[in-house]
Design a protein around this motif. Structure first.
Motif, short mmCIF file in Angstrom:
data_model
loop_
_atom_site.label_atom_id
_atom_site.label_comp_id
_atom_site.label_asym_id
_atom_site.label_seq_id
_atom_site.Cartn_x
_atom_site.Cartn_y
_atom_site.Cartn_z
N TYR A 1 0.83 -1.20 0.00
CA TYR A 1 0.00 0.00 0.00
C TYR A 1 0.86 1.25 0.00
O TYR A 1 2.06 1.22 0.28
CB TYR A 1 -0.95 0.03 1.19
N PHE A 2 0.20 2.38 -0.27
CA PHE A 2 0.81 3.71 -0.20
C PHE A 2 -0.26 4.65 0.31
O PHE A 2 -1.44 4.52 -0.03
CB PHE A 2 1.27 4.18 -1.59
N TYR A 3 0.15 5.59 1.15
CA TYR A 3 -0.75 6.70 1.49
C TYR A 3 0.07 7.93 1.85
O TYR A 3 1.22 7.83 2.27
CB TYR A 3 -1.74 6.34 2.59
N GLU A 4 -0.57 9.07 1.64
CA GLU A 4 0.01 10.35 1.98
C GLU A 4 -0.37 10.64 3.43
O GLU A 4 -1.55 10.80 3.73
CB GLU A 4 -0.60 11.38 1.03
N SER A 5 0.61 10.71 4.31
CA SER A 5 0.30 10.92 5.73
C SER A 5 0.07 12.39 6.07
O SER A 5 -0.60 12.70 7.06
CB SER A 5 1.37 10.31 6.62
N PHE A 6 0.61 13.29 5.28
CA PHE A 6 0.38 14.72 5.51
C PHE A 6 0.61 15.48 4.23
O PHE A 6 1.54 15.18 3.47
CB PHE A 6 1.30 15.26 6.62
N HIS A 7 -0.22 16.48 3.99
CA HIS A 7 -0.08 17.36 2.84
C HIS A 7 -0.35 18.78 3.34
O HIS A 7 -1.50 19.12 3.67
CB HIS A 7 -1.08 16.96 1.75
N PHE A 8 0.69 19.59 3.41
CA PHE A 8 0.61 20.93 3.98
C PHE A 8 -0.51 21.76 3.37
O PHE A 8 -1.33 22.35 4.08
CB PHE A 8 1.96 21.64 3.82
N GLN A 9 -0.55 21.82 2.04
CA GLN A 9 -1.54 22.66 1.37
C GLN A 9 -2.97 22.21 1.65
O GLN A 9 -3.83 23.03 1.97
CB GLN A 9 -1.27 22.68 -0.14
N LYS A 10 -3.24 20.91 1.55
CA LYS A 10 -4.59 20.40 1.83
C LYS A 10 -4.98 20.70 3.27
O LYS A 10 -6.10 21.13 3.55
CB LYS A 10 -4.66 18.89 1.57
N PHE A 11 -4.06 20.44 4.21
CA PHE A 11 -4.34 20.68 5.62
C PHE A 11 -4.67 22.15 5.86
O PHE A 11 -5.65 22.48 6.53
CB PHE A 11 -3.15 20.24 6.48
N SER A 12 -3.86 23.04 5.31
CA SER A 12 -4.07 24.48 5.50
C SER A 12 -5.38 24.95 4.90
O SER A 12 -6.08 25.77 5.50
CB SER A 12 -2.90 25.27 4.90
N GLU A 13 -5.71 24.44 3.71
CA GLU A 13 -6.96 24.84 3.06
C GLU A 13 -8.19 24.43 3.87
O GLU A 13 -9.14 25.19 4.01
CB GLU A 13 -7.04 24.24 1.65
N VAL A 14 -8.18 23.22 4.42
CA VAL A 14 -9.33 22.71 5.16
C VAL A 14 -9.43 23.35 6.55
O VAL A 14 -10.52 23.71 7.00
CB VAL A 14 -9.28 21.18 5.28
N THR A 15 -8.30 23.50 7.23
CA THR A 15 -8.32 23.95 8.63
C THR A 15 -8.13 25.45 8.81
O THR A 15 -8.49 25.99 9.86
CB THR A 15 -7.23 23.24 9.44
N GLY A 16 -7.50 26.09 7.84
CA GLY A 16 -7.14 27.49 8.00
C GLY A 16 -5.90 27.69 8.84
O GLY A 16 -5.52 28.81 9.16
N LEU A 17 -5.25 26.59 9.21
CA LEU A 17 -4.05 26.64 10.05
C LEU A 17 -2.80 26.49 9.19
O LEU A 17 -2.79 25.70 8.25
CB LEU A 17 -4.08 25.52 11.09
N VAL A 18 -1.75 27.23 9.53
CA VAL A 18 -0.47 27.09 8.86
C VAL A 18 0.50 26.51 9.87
O VAL A 18 0.86 27.17 10.85
CB VAL A 18 0.03 28.45 8.33
N VAL A 19 0.88 25.26 9.66
CA VAL A 19 1.73 24.55 10.60
C VAL A 19 2.94 24.01 9.85
O VAL A 19 2.81 23.34 8.84
CB VAL A 19 0.97 23.37 11.25
N THR A 20 4.13 24.33 10.37
CA THR A 20 5.36 23.81 9.79
C THR A 20 6.03 22.92 10.83
O THR A 20 6.43 23.39 11.89
CB THR A 20 6.31 24.98 9.41
N PHE A 21 6.13 21.66 10.51
CA PHE A 21 6.73 20.71 11.45
C PHE A 21 8.26 20.77 11.36
O PHE A 21 8.82 20.84 10.28
CB PHE A 21 6.22 19.30 11.18
N VAL A 22 8.92 20.74 12.55
CA VAL A 22 10.37 20.88 12.61
C VAL A 22 11.06 19.69 13.30
O VAL A 22 12.28 19.60 13.29
CB VAL A 22 10.79 22.19 13.32
N GLN A 23 10.28 18.82 13.92
CA GLN A 23 10.86 17.71 14.67
C GLN A 23 9.94 16.50 14.58
O GLN A 23 8.73 16.63 14.73
CB GLN A 23 11.03 18.13 16.14
N ASP A 24 10.52 15.33 14.30
CA ASP A 24 9.78 14.06 14.30
C ASP A 24 10.27 13.22 15.47
O ASP A 24 11.48 13.14 15.72
CB ASP A 24 10.02 13.27 13.01
N ASN A 25 9.33 12.59 16.18
CA ASN A 25 9.67 11.75 17.33
C ASN A 25 9.00 10.40 17.19
O ASN A 25 7.96 10.28 16.54
CB ASN A 25 9.17 12.42 18.62
#
Length: 177
Positions: free
Chosen positions: A25-49
């Motif tokens: 399988y394949f899936y897109e776990s995050f898409h900045f533009q789609k997320f921002s368009e739907v939520t109105g939030l601008v989030v830039t991730f800087v750290q993965d844990n």
């Protein structure tokens, strides 16, 4: 990807579209533009844990204070958890409320936890691999939390009483009040 609001302001469940065949399988776990368009939030991730835990572990409820506050996008890559976000923003219409969502490798749901929220999870499977993206760097001087069994919140972690595994540090956390 479906992005669905929870009952908490600015907190969302993300459900990816899975593309599978006999190879996997394949899936897109995050898409900045789609997320921002739907939520109105601008989030830039800087750290993965990533963390690994066993059945009965409850981690949280944790948050970073002030300028160190973090938004998180959390998911499970193996196993199953109850994931909890608590709105701690005094000006919010959902202050002091929580959302609990089952995240698993099977359902592939993710939870977006905005800044100003406490976050935690309990492990329902034999073990779990838990990953999360943060939009701010961890600062140990600004960490804080709320006790997992706060009577005001009354969270059902899905772990029978006496089977919880809580760190000594988390057992010393204060109540919400």
């Amino acid at each position: 990807m479906n992005i669905t609001p929870t009952k908490l302001k600015d907190c969302y469940i993300l459900q990816p579209q899975i593309f599978g065949d006999d190879r996997g399988y394949f899936y897109e776990s995050f898409h900045f533009q789609k997320f921002s368009e739907v939520t109105g939030l601008v989030v830039t991730f800087v750290q993965d844990n990533q963390s690994s835990s066993t059945y009965g572990v409850i981690r949280g409820l944790h948050f970073q204070k002030g300028a160190a506050a973090q938004a998180k996008l959390v998911r499970v890559i193996s196993g199953r958890v109850i994931d909890v976000a608590v709105d701690l923003r005094p000006e919010s219409s959902t202050y002091g409320q929580y959302e609990a969502v089952e995240l698993s490798a099977e359902n592939r749901k993710q939870l977006f936890v905005p800044r100003g929220f406490a976050h935690g999870f309990s492990v329902l499977s034999e073990s779990v691999e838990f990953v999360y993206k943060c939009d701010n760097y961890y600062n140990p001087k600004e960490e804080d939390g709320i006790i997992y069994n706060d009577p005001t919140l009354n969270i059902d972690w899905g772990i029978p009483h006496g089977e919880e595994i809580i760190s000594k540090k988390d057992l010393k956390l204060p109540r919400l009040s």
